[in-house]
Motif scaffolding. Sequence first.
Motif, mmCIF file in Angstrom:
data_model
loop_
_atom_site.group_PDB
_atom_site.id
_atom_site.type_symbol
_atom_site.label_atom_id
_atom_site.label_comp_id
_atom_site.label_asym_id
_atom_site.label_seq_id
_atom_site.Cartn_x
_atom_site.Cartn_y
_atom_site.Cartn_z
ATOM 1 N N ARG A 205 41.317 43.536 58.208
ATOM 2 C CA ARG A 205 40.303 42.817 58.974
ATOM 3 C C ARG A 205 39.221 43.797 59.436
ATOM 4 N NH1 ARG A 205 41.239 37.714 60.895
ATOM 5 N NH2 ARG A 205 43.140 36.767 60.081
ATOM 6 N N LEU A 206 37.980 43.317 59.490
ATOM 7 C CA LEU A 206 36.853 44.185 59.817
ATOM 8 C C LEU A 206 35.957 43.547 60.869
ATOM 9 C CD1 LEU A 206 35.727 45.117 56.176
ATOM 10 C CD2 LEU A 206 37.192 46.498 57.676
ATOM 11 N N VAL A 207 35.269 44.394 61.605
ATOM 12 C CA VAL A 207 34.122 43.998 62.409
ATOM 13 C C VAL A 207 33.039 45.030 62.139
ATOM 14 C CG1 VAL A 207 33.162 43.732 64.723
ATOM 15 C CG2 VAL A 207 35.455 42.859 64.230
ATOM 16 N N TYR A 208 31.822 44.571 61.854
ATOM 17 C CA TYR A 208 30.705 45.475 61.598
ATOM 18 C C TYR A 208 29.899 45.649 62.883
ATOM 19 C CZ TYR A 208 31.671 45.099 56.632
ATOM 20 O OH TYR A 208 32.272 45.163 55.391
ATOM 21 N N ASP A 209 29.725 46.901 63.302
ATOM 22 C CA ASP A 209 28.903 47.237 64.446
ATOM 23 C C ASP A 209 27.589 47.799 63.914
ATOM 24 O OD1 ASP A 209 27.719 48.081 66.749
ATOM 25 O OD2 ASP A 209 29.214 49.602 67.255
ATOM 26 N N LEU A 210 26.584 46.923 63.783
ATOM 27 C CA LEU A 210 25.294 47.363 63.244
ATOM 28 C C LEU A 210 24.343 47.808 64.347
ATOM 29 C CD1 LEU A 210 24.565 44.991 60.245
ATOM 30 C CD2 LEU A 210 26.009 47.029 60.406
ATOM 31 N N THR B 136 30.758 46.899 50.482
ATOM 32 C CA THR B 136 31.795 46.360 49.592
ATOM 33 C C THR B 136 33.018 47.273 49.532
ATOM 34 O OG1 THR B 136 30.780 47.411 47.644
ATOM 35 C CG2 THR B 136 30.081 45.169 48.189
ATOM 36 N N ALA B 137 32.808 48.585 49.721
ATOM 37 C CA ALA B 137 33.935 49.514 49.703
ATOM 38 C C ALA B 137 34.879 49.246 50.876
ATOM 39 C CB ALA B 137 33.422 50.950 49.763
ATOM 40 N N TYR B 138 34.326 48.848 52.010
ATOM 41 C CA TYR B 138 35.157 48.541 53.171
ATOM 42 C C TYR B 138 35.816 47.166 53.023
ATOM 43 C CZ TYR B 138 32.755 52.549 55.111
ATOM 44 O OH TYR B 138 32.252 53.819 55.304
ATOM 45 N N GLU B 139 35.101 46.242 52.405
ATOM 46 C CA GLU B 139 35.675 44.917 52.177
ATOM 47 C C GLU B 139 36.915 44.999 51.297
ATOM 48 O OE1 GLU B 139 34.300 41.723 53.137
ATOM 49 O OE2 GLU B 139 32.920 42.804 54.450
ATOM 50 N N ALA B 140 36.932 45.992 50.385
ATOM 51 C CA ALA B 140 38.039 46.123 49.436
ATOM 52 C C ALA B 140 39.290 46.735 50.058
ATOM 53 C CB ALA B 140 37.596 46.972 48.243
#
Length: 330
Positions: free
Chosen positions: A131-136, A123-127
Amino acid sequence: MQAQIPLIETKGQQTNFGPNFWNAKRALDELLKRQSLPVSTGTAALQLGCQVAFQRGTAVAVPDFTMVATLHAVVAAGCKPIIVPCDPDSGMVNLKTLQELAKWGGIQGAVVVSPFGATFDHTAYEALGIRLVYDLAGAFPMAPSTKWPVAYSCHATKNISTREGGFVTFATCREFEEARKLSCFSLDETRTATTIHAGNHKMDEARCQDLFCAVKYGMEGIHARIRNKRRLARFYASSNATPLVGLLDGFPSLCVMKVPDAQRLQDFGEMKGVTFKRYYHPLLSDMAFREKIEVIAAPSPDLRRFIAFPSDATDEQALRVVEVVKEAFA
């Protein structure tokens, strides 16, 4: 594979979205509550996620504590990587640095990497408002609640494996279809207008079948391996080693520990017949295309103290590992 031969001969669907592809997709969709696209590698999954999330030329923050494949994917998507420092205890990209860069327009996007399957507060990154991409990578089945693409690897070392492969998940059917077309040389007008890249990133039917079986029938075994890796990491911490922050309550693909001197332990382990592996290095330790990137700060020296311990050891083998670590730093 024998069952696939008639299909290959009559419809040419060994790699062209045959029934095993759609079976694997539906199984992943049901598990992760997202639109899932199986592809040839984890790198391809990340590249397609970036192509859908970012426009060409976007300045994208990439953590310096990750595999070089992360950078490859961002460059292949036509974006400009901005290498940013990571926290020396968690290995996660420094949130304060991202906030400052986003505030003055130094970045318009970021790849958020979970190192070795460690949990983190997404949530800290969403805030951040970018734009984001998550590399899990190997963190399956971790699944953050997000509108942005999430990429996973199915390499042989990961929690879920087709020996080589990956998948990327999306919040909408439109994004899934956009990425699916890009994964099979789509050059028509409906492809994303922000990229010139389209290639062969399809997962073949045999591996799609493996992926389907792993999701549909193998989740109990996957969770058992994850629990065992958490247990091993706790046990290894009885020596002069500290688990990566977020690893013990996460979805570890490796038992990654911080030690006083990683190179010393690796060399000493070789003499004693125990394999320790400096699996990840800060990105800048092995950089093939410096002209394509911008670097914000040098990587923290503490990140070089992380090393991978044996992740599938028996109790007897784990005890031997602890003895070797204690002897190495006695």
